[in-house]
Design an enzyme around this catalytic site. Structure first.
Site, mmCIF file in Angstrom:
data_model
loop_
_atom_site.group_PDB
_atom_site.id
_atom_site.type_symbol
_atom_site.label_atom_id
_atom_site.label_comp_id
_atom_site.label_asym_id
_atom_site.label_seq_id
_atom_site.Cartn_x
_atom_site.Cartn_y
_atom_site.Cartn_z
ATOM 1 N N TYR A 141 8.684 -2.535 -5.373
ATOM 2 C CA TYR A 141 8.046 -3.681 -4.711
ATOM 3 C C TYR A 141 7.285 -4.472 -5.763
ATOM 4 O O TYR A 141 6.263 -4.039 -6.267
ATOM 5 C CB TYR A 141 7.099 -3.198 -3.620
ATOM 6 C CG TYR A 141 6.674 -4.260 -2.617
ATOM 7 C CD1 TYR A 141 7.094 -5.589 -2.732
ATOM 8 C CD2 TYR A 141 5.873 -3.933 -1.547
ATOM 9 C CE1 TYR A 141 6.723 -6.541 -1.809
ATOM 10 C CE2 TYR A 141 5.481 -4.887 -0.604
ATOM 11 C CZ TYR A 141 5.907 -6.190 -0.743
ATOM 12 O OH TYR A 141 5.524 -7.139 0.168
ATOM 13 N N LYS A 167 12.333 -5.489 -4.302
ATOM 14 C CA LYS A 167 11.729 -6.278 -3.239
ATOM 15 C C LYS A 167 10.647 -7.145 -3.855
ATOM 16 O O LYS A 167 9.809 -6.644 -4.619
ATOM 17 C CB LYS A 167 11.125 -5.367 -2.165
ATOM 18 C CG LYS A 167 10.465 -6.133 -1.024
ATOM 19 C CD LYS A 167 9.866 -5.200 0.008
ATOM 20 C CE LYS A 167 9.210 -6.010 1.127
ATOM 21 N NZ LYS A 167 8.528 -5.183 2.112
#
Length: 301
Positions: A141, A167
């Protein structure tokens, strides 16, 4: 456990979402309401539900609670992948990854470390260590203090076969495009801005074919209708839904810091699930704001 390469393909184009973590009156993880909400969400066609993520208040959970959440998710998920948030310092994240795997997890979303700034090679070392600590698929992330460059990510992908996803929650489209061009099909790409539907069309142009939806927690039909229009390139429908639902939701969300989680949890409660309050340092919506959410949900349905 689902093999990392298989998990990468499962999440490549489908909608993802992050269930809230319910707490009871004594501020403990409430497994029964969590399972009921998860069973409801799982009846809709999504690629995966990532438990104990940002919307699931990972930052307020103990590592032991994350394992409890994973076990509860595994019990109701059937053959669907169980992906969990994982974070904190490197040693804690490595331990959490091992425990999530032992509890029946199929993958992790590696959230940023907290508080301190860190150099690029240190951030890469943390990702590398967590990947090597588990056999599960790992999604990085890119957000906050833990940003990786396209060059770093390419090197990590070469070194770590179980690194399967990227992400982004930074809004840095330049970096996103560099990553998607440099790594191609090697990774799956997930848009991860708060209320990402507001950014989905711009990210699509940068090579991100899907995203995670927080509002799926309480209006799954609306979230799926937007995602279907998004995949079809139906910008007219997307823009109409942005005007009618997503921007009004964002106006509630933006009233106070942390409401990106609090408003979602309020929505879950309004749909009849026992989600409980958010944990400090977050705060719950006021009664007035809850009524605003009630009206918004009514308009969506």
């Amino acid at each position: 456990m689902i093999a990392p390469t298989e998990l990468r393909e499962i999440i490549r184009n489908g909608l993802l979402s992050f269930p809230v973590t319910p707490f009871d009156a004594e501020d403990r993880f409430a497994a029964r309401p969590f399972s009921a909400h998860l069973e409801w969400l799982s009846s809709y066609p999504v690629a995966g539900l990532i438990v104990a993520g940002g919307t699931g208040e990972l930052f307020s959970l103990t590592p032991g609670e994350v394992v409890e959440v994973v076990k509860a998710a595994r019990a109701v998920s059937g053959d669907a992948p169980v992906i969990a948030g994982c974070g904190y310092g490197t040693r804690i994240a490595c331990d959490m990854a091992r425990e999530i795997e032992a509890a029946g997890g199929d993958g992790i979303l590696l959230l940023p470390h907290y508080l301190t700034e860190a150099p690029a090679d240190g951030i890469a070392a943390r990702v590398r260590a967590v990947c090597k600590a588990t056999n599960m698929g790992v999604i990085v992330y890119n957000r906050g203090q833990a940003r990786v460059s396209a060059e770093q990510l390419a090197q990590l992908a070469d070194e770590c076969p179980n690194l399967i996803g990227f992400k982004d929650g930074t809004g840095d489209i330049d970096t996103v495009r560099r990553v998607t061009i440099a790594l191609g099909d090697r990774l799956s790409y997930i848009g991860g801005m708060p209320t990402h539907e507001l950014f989905a069309q711009a990210y699509r142009g940068a090579g991100m074919p899907t995203y995670s939806s927080a509002v799926f927690n309480f209006v799954p039909e609306t979230a799926l209708r937007f995602h279907k229009a998004f995949l079809a390139g139906d910008d007219t429908t997307c823009e109409q839904m942005l005007r009618d639902f997503y921007y009004p939701f964002a106006r509630i969300r933006d009233r106070k810091a942390g409401y990106a989680v609090s408003a979602v949890k309020a929505g879950v409660r309004l749909r009849g699930f026992e989600a409980g309050p958010v944990r400090a340092p977050l705060t719950d919506l006021t009664d007035e704001e809850v009524e605003m959410m009630r009206e918004l949900i009514a308009s969506a349905s």
